[in-house]
Every structure is written in structure tokens, then in C-alpha cells.
Scaffold this active site. Structure first.
Site, PDB file in Angstrom:
ATOM      1  N   ASP A   1      -2.929   2.413  17.226  1.00  0.00           N
ATOM      2  CA  ASP A   1      -4.102   2.641  18.067  1.00  0.00           C
ATOM      3  C   ASP A   1      -4.895   3.884  17.678  1.00  0.00           C
ATOM      4  OD1 ASP A   1      -3.222   0.445  19.536  1.00  0.00           O
ATOM      5  OD2 ASP A   1      -2.060   1.699  20.903  1.00  0.00           O
TER       6      ASP A   1
ATOM      7  N   GLU B   1      -3.112   6.587 -17.839  1.00  0.00           N
ATOM      8  CA  GLU B   1      -3.568   6.046 -19.117  1.00  0.00           C
ATOM      9  C   GLU B   1      -3.798   7.115 -20.186  1.00  0.00           C
ATOM     10  OE1 GLU B   1      -7.288   4.043 -18.654  1.00  0.00           O
ATOM     11  OE2 GLU B   1      -8.193   5.648 -17.492  1.00  0.00           O
TER      12      GLU B   1
END
Length: 756
Positions: free
Chosen positions: A152, A618
Site C-alpha cells: 500500500d 560488457e
């Protein structure tokens, strides 16, 4: 040796398992003993086998699971004084006087009261002969750290609660799907979402999905006109070409008298007044279920780790505290103060003091609501008489990033609603030079809120040579007053190049605003970029599937992710997936590192480990590529495991943006429009980068960009997320490093389970 108990209580929330895992492993790493209290306060009242010690391997394989593996329940006995005294007895019997409570405001209220009564309970237990005085003297205080586990997001003291982001994912996915079927039949859907008496989920999901109307408890519509106004907006939407209408209703929605506004009532109003087929979808507990998002996994891991560290270092008699997140910083306010503020908000809503309720929710909540009110309009406001209408240009530049379309949509509609002329540039700076520019109206961006990619087109081209003359000429021809560039590093470079040439080209002497949008999250002046959360979730989903594929194998996966020279995606995905090792350019990679890592993997697999995950940025190292690492691990694995590599590639740039990225893009758009208006009003023409840093909006002068960057590696000199590296390292260990903790798990598997 200190003993810590951990429990999950009340309604479950995605991320609870990740929080428990972090609590357990951080405690063991620091030499504490850790106990699971099963079924929340019910287990504490029952005692016996419901309170059991946990080992490192007990939390293997739970990081990615929804719900809570140690169980949760609501307990009437704990609400009584006698029940809490019984719970105190069971904790003392197990030597526990430190608690991590993961639950909503009700559960944390119980923890606060329990801690306040602790001395009374021990005194009564001694008098009853159930414990001895030495036992009571050994545990004079109950130390409590509260983590808010609730979809909530209705607790004061933290910006976001565990589970709220995942719940937004569920709602957004459902509404995106509903929108397509609604458009097919020109239908209206009323979608009811959870949130109790808090409108956070309804409001944010409405922003994220482009809903046409929303009803929240904190700001009910006027009694006599809301039905007419809602129907008028939806009717106008149909007239201008909208084929679907979505109304989102918070489960606690009400009118100004405090009377409930139900989804069924909204349906009746729409069918009666619009004469359209209207359907109701109540999402219910689907919002609580499923695997947690990457954000919730990392949030839970960070908060769980911080909670244990704070408990073990707590000064004598420290009062219960909440462990939350404000901006990107962990905060630990008084639990009592947070509960009091939460109750004050609830009271304001119940007493129909809506101005106070909205004020107590905070400025960000109010700002989001005002933005929503603009975006749900069928058409923009008419310009004010005598208003200066600016001519503003919107463009994308750099690599594509999910959320670019959301940002452009918000910029166009917010600008039009303020009376400005909005123009869009196609295909980045190269299109700018070629004059690929069009006027944009309200409906030109219809449906863009949830689409990935870049509808305007984007590329990495940076203006040079004759481009500057052509761009200046187009600025003059279209009489542009300001530019908003949504993009990545190449976009920032292009904007900076224009800014630096203002003396040569007078047309460039205008406000240029850069909004960060790149999956690499490597831009100055912003902690988070639009698209990074989507990319992170794509990586996490892929790694989850990779793990499932290895269920019957003894296998190590080397997963390569994007990020350029910035390790954000690598580190955060490693934290969210439980990867054993992460290689980043910021840390470098050496052959000795690889030798140690393969030795640890061999040892783990010999002790029963079935799966290993290594994540590589990478650009971590030009020599030690993913292929090299895979071959090395295969050669040195001594036959105890095989190795596969997975280079995820451009799936990280694709897909529809997550709710987080959609909301961030919209909030950035608000700031971008406001900044240009302020610049023009003040007669200034400063270039700026807009972003959030530590939870606050920051305007960074465009000319300061080179000073803030490591230009060689295209990343900021200061990267906040690197502070999370120690947490990821601790949680991903094959076994705890603390000598006492290692003794505790002797004889166990010692390795990480499947999925960790």
C-alpha cells in the site's frame, strides 16, 4: 553472541523473502545467531518449534520468490497483554532480545508496544517463576528494527515500502492488457486497485498507464459535479479519437462526505450517462503475488542488511526504529514518530480533512496528483488571455531507452496544457539538422505512455561541422524558445556542443534542458536515468529463467550485461539475482581474481551446490571477455560443473517501460517544462541537466558536465550505487566469513541453493 529474531507479519508483500535473506546472511556474517519466528506473532506466542535457528543455506533460493517462506499470520492473542507476555517468555527462553519485524503499520504498532512493555513482562515472568532474575538481567531491553512490508505504501518515514513497486508492476501489466481489449471494442473499463485508505497505487498506476480518470481517498471529487465531470472528460476523449477509457478506483475511494465510491457505482454512472458497455475488473490479490521486481529485491536486501547492522551496533536502550529509504539513502527514524504520523494521516482521511491528508502525504504526493489531473484531461486548457505562448522543441538523442516515449508524451501534454506550442524533432540531431520537425498536438502522443523504443527516432549522432549552421537556421525558422532533449550521453554531448557555440550562433542562446534517459545510468546530475529500471528488470527476468533451465544441472552461467563502462546494471542485477560474482570496469578484473573465483566455485559445487551465476559488465575488461571467463572456468572446473555464457544484448534496451521508469519520466517532464518557463521569465538562457540526487531535484549547469564526468569512460566521477558493493559481496558469499558464523553452519551444505 547476540541473537536476532526475524518475522514477517500481516499481509504478505513481494520482497519479504529477499528481506529475510538479507537479515539472515548479514547477521551470520557479523557473527550473530539468527532465528526465524514462523507465522509472525502467532509463532512468537506459540513458541517451541515455531522459533528455530537459521543457517546460511536456509535462505538459498528464496530471493526471487513472492510471499514469505517463514509464514505470516494475523494473531489476536498478540493484541492482548497476556499474549505479549507469553511471547516475551518464548523470546527469553531462546535468548532473543533483538527483533527485525517485517510488516505493515499494524505489525509495527504491535512491535512498538511490545518493546515498550518489555520490562514489565520480564518483571511479571520473574515473579511468576517462569524465568530467573539472571535471565531477565541478561535481556533488559528489546531492540526492534521495523521494515515496512506493504504494497500500500501508506507508512510515514519512508518514500517506498517493500512490495509497492511490484504491486505497481502487476497493476500496470493488467491495465496495459485491458487497454488493448478496451480499444478493440471502444469499451470503458473500471479497474479497482488495493491500497486501503491510501491512494498511492491508484494515483501512480493512473500516471503509469495513461488512465483517463482516477479516484483516490485523499482528494475526493466534489459531491455535485464529479460524475458529470468524469463523464464529460470521457465523452470528449471519444470525440477526439480515443478508443478506450480506463477509470482507476482506489479501494478506499470516497466522496467529500466520506461515503464510499465503489467500482460498481462508477460502472453504473458510466453506463447510464455515456450509454457505453462498461466492465469492472477488481485486481485483488494478484497485486500481492508473484516474483518481486528488481527494485523490491534490492530495496529489501539493502534495508534488511542495514537493519541488522543497526541492531548490532545499537546503543543501550535504543528505542524501536524504522528502516526506510528516502531518496537513495537509508534512514532510521523513530518508529513511534512514524506510526504517529501514519495514524494522523489516516485520521485526517477518516474525518474528511482532505487538505490536511494531502499535506501530510508530502509534496511529492501532491505534485504527482496535480500532474495526474493534467494528464487525464481530454484536451488542454485554453491559453490565458495575454499569456506568452512559448515555442518549445522536444527531441530524443543517444541510444534508445525504454521510457523515452513516456517522457515525450508528458512533455507535449504538459506543455500544451500550459498554453505553449510544442514541436517535435525526428531522428535526433541529424534530423534536427535536416529540418525533420513537426508541430505536435494532444492526440499525437496518444498511446505513447506504455510503448518502448522511441517513436520520434533516436541515434548517437553528435552535431558537427555544417550541422550547427543547419540547426541554428531551423531554430530561427521555427522561432524556438527552448529545447528539451530526452536521451543519453550522446544527447548530452550534442546539447553541450550547441551550448558552447552560443557566441558563434546566436540562435543557440536559449534554454536547453537535458532529461536523463539511458539504460546505462551513467549521466551526471542524476542518480537514476529513465530506462535503467526497465533494463534491470529485463536482466533479472532473464537470469531467473536461466536459473530454472539449470534445475537438473551442475552448471555455472557467465551472464554479460550492458552498461558501457558503468557497472550499475551489473552490480544491481547481481544484487537482485544473488549472483556469486560481479565483474565491473570500476573494480577491474585480474587473473588472480578469476583464479580465486573458480576455486570458490569448485569448493561450493563439491559441497552440494548446483548452480552458479557470474555477471560481467560488457566493458569490465578488454582481455577477460565473457568467452575467456567461460573457457577458463570450464578448464579449471575440474569436471565438477560445466559452463554456459549468456550475452543478453539488446533485450535490455527493449520492452515496455516499467512503472518506475514511466513515473520518473513524467516527473522529469514536469521539471523540464517548469525550468524553461523560469528561464524565459527571468530573461536567461542557461543549459541544464535535470535529475534527482538523494531524493531531491537537482539542476546541474550544462557547462559543468565535463567537470563531473570521467570523460574517457563516459561515466560520472561519483556513482552513489558503488556504496552497495559490500552488501552484494556479503549476501552472495558461499558461506559466512565470520569465524563464529562459520562454526554455526559446520556440517551443512555451506553452498548456495538453487537460485542463489
Amino acid at each position: 553472541m547476540k541473537r536476532i529474531g526475524v518475522l514477517t507479519s500481516g499481509g504478505d508483500a513481494q520482497g519479504m523473502n529477499a528481506a529475510v535473506r538479507a537479515v539472515v546472511r548479514t547477521a551470520l556474517d557479523k557473527g550473530a545467531e539468527i532465528f526465524a519466528i514462523e507465522e509472525g506473532y502467532r509463532g512468537m506466542c506459540d513458541g517451541g518449534e515455531r522459533i528455530r535457528p537459521l543457517t546460511w543455506s536456509d535462505t538459498g533460493g528464496i530471493l526471487h520468490r513472492g510471499g514469505t517462506d517463514i509464514g505470516s499470520a494475523r494473531c489476536k492473542r498478540f493484541r492482548t497483554y497476556e499474549g505479549r507476555q507469553k511471547a516475551a517468555l518464548h523470546l527469553v527462553q531462546h535468548g532473543i532480545d533483538h527483533l527485525v519485524v517485517i510488516g505493515g503499520d499494524g505489525s509495527l504498532t504491535g512491535a512498538q508496544k511490545f518493546a515498550e512493555e518489555w520490562a514489565e513482562h520480564l518483571k511479571a515472568l520473574v515473579e511468576a517463576g517462569l524465568i530467573g532474575q539472571p535471565e531477565a538481567d541478561n535481556h533488559p531491553y528489546l531492540y526492534v528494527a521495523g521494515l515496512v512490508g506493504s504494497i500500500d505504501n501508506d507508512m510515514a518515514g519512508t518514500d517506498i515500502t517493500i512490495g509497492a513497486d511490484t504491486a505497481l508492476h502487476r497493476i500496470t501489466e493488467a491495465v496495459d492488457a485491458i487497454s488493448s481489449t478496451a480499444a478493440s471494442h471502444q469499451r470503458t473499463f473500471v479497474v479497482e486497485v488495493m491500497g486501503r485508505r491510501c491512494g498511492y497505487l491508484a494515483m501512480m498506476s493512473a500516471i503509469a498507464t495513461g488512465a483517463d480518470w482516477a479516484l483516490i481517498p485523499e482528494s475526493p471529487p466534489n459531491l455535485d459535479e464529479w460524475e458529470d465531470k468524469m463523464c464529460s472528460v470521457l465523452r470528449k476523449g471519444r470525440r477526439i479519437g480515443r478508443r478506450d477509457s480506463i477509470v482507476i478506483v482506489a479501494e478506499g475511494a470516497q466522496n467529500r462526505k466520506g461515503e464510499p465510491i465503489t467500482s460498481d457505482y462508477v460502472k453504473q454512472v458510466l453506463e447510464t450517462r455515456l450509454g457505453e458497455d462498461t466492465r469492472v475488473t477488481i485486481l485483488g490479490h494478484v497485486q500481492r503475488g508473484g516474483a518481486p521486481s528488481a527494485f523490491d529485491r534490492n530495496l529489501s536486501s539493502i534495508l534488511g542488511s542495514a537493519a541488522v547492522a543497526a541492531l548490532l551496533e545499537a546503543e543501550v536502550g535504543r528505542e524501536p526504529f524504522l528502516v526506510g529509504l528516502q531518496g537513495n539513502q537509508v534512514v532510521m527514524p523513530s518508529l513511534r514518530e512514524c506510526l504517529d504520523m501514519t495514524e494522523e494521516i489516516r485520521k485526517a482521511v477518516n474525518e474528511c480533512d482532505f487538505e490536511k491528508a494531502m499535506s501530510l502525504r508530502g509534496s511529492s504526493f501532491r505534485e504527482a496528483f496535480m500532474t495526474l489531473r493534467t494528464l487525464v484531461r481530454a484536451l488542454p486548457h485554453d491559453p490565458e488571455p495575454g499569456q506568452r505562448r512559448l515555442r518549445l522543441m522536444v527531441m530524443n538523442a543517444g541510444a534508445p531507452s525504454p521510457g523515452m516515449n513516456t517522457a515525450v508524451r508528458a512533455l507535449v501534454r504538459l506543455g500544451l496544457d500550459k498554453g505553449h506550442h510544442m514541436l517535435a524533432v525526428y531522428n535526433g540531431f541529424s534530423g534536427f539538422a535536416r529540418g525533420e520537425i513537426e508541430d505536435f498536438d494532444w492526440m499525437d502522443v496518444n498511446g505513447w505512455v506504455h510503448t518502448g523504443g522511441a517513436e520520434l527516432g533516436t541515434n548517437r549522432h553528435i552535431p558537427q561541422g555544417t550541422d550547427f549552421y543547419a540547426i541554428a537556421r531551423n531554430l530561427e525558422n521555427y522561432e524556438i524558445d527552448g529545447i528539451i532533449m530526452v536521451g543519453g550521453w550522446n544527447g548530452y554531448e550534442g546539447a553541450l556542443a550547441m551550448h558552447e557555440r552560443r557566441n558563434t550562433f546566436p540562435a543557440f542562446d536559449l534554454p536547453i534542458v537535458c532529461l536523463p534517459a539511458t539504460i546505462d545510468n551513467d549521466l551526471p546530475g542524476a542518480d537514476l536515468s529513465v530506462g535503467a529500471d526497465t533494463a534491470l528488470n529485463s536482466i533479472v527476468e532473464a537470469v531467473d529463467k536461466i536459473k530454472q533451465s539449470a534445475v537438473a544441472s551442475r552448471r555455472v552461467f557467465v551472464v554479460e550485461v550492458m552498461g558501457g563502462y558503468c557497472g550499475y546494471l551489473a552490480l544491481m542485477s547481481a544484487l537482485a539475482t544473488g549472483a556469486e560474482r560481479v565483474y565491473m570496469h570500476e573494480e577491474g578484473v585480474t587473473l588472480s581474481d578469476l583464479e580465486k573465483d573458480v576455486a570458490n566455485l569448485v569448493a561450493g559445487f563439491r559441497q552440494g551446490k548446483r548452480l552458479g551465476v557470474v555477471i560481467r559488465n560488457e566493458q569490465a575488461n578488454s582481455t577477460y571477455s565473457a568467452g575467456f571467463i567461460s573457457d577458463l572456468f570450464t578448464e579449471e572446473g575440474e569436471g565438477v560443473f560445466d559452463v554456459r555464457q549468456a550475452i543478453l544484448g539488446h533485450i535490455q534496451q527493449g520492452g515496455n517501460p516499467t512503472p518506475f521508469d514511466r513515473i520518473l519520466a513524467t516527473r522529469l517532464a514536469v521539471r523540464g517544462i517548469n525550468y524553461i518557463e523560469e528561464q524565459v521569465a527571468n530573461g536567461e538562457a542557461k543549459g541544464a541537466c535535470i535529475g534527482m540526487i538523494k531524493g531531491g531535484w537537482r539542476i546541474t549547469d550544462l557547462q559543468d558536465v565535463p567537470r563531473l564526468m570521467e570523460m574517457k569512460f563516459h561515466r560520472p566521477k561519483e556513482q552513489w550505487w558503488l556504496q552497495l558493493r559490500p552488501i552484494a559481496r556479503v549476501l552472495a558469499q558461499a558461506e559466512p566469513s565470520h569465524p563464529m558464523a562459520a562454526l554455526k553452519v559446520k556440517g551443512k551444505s555451506g553452498g548456495l541453493g538453487l537460485g542463489d
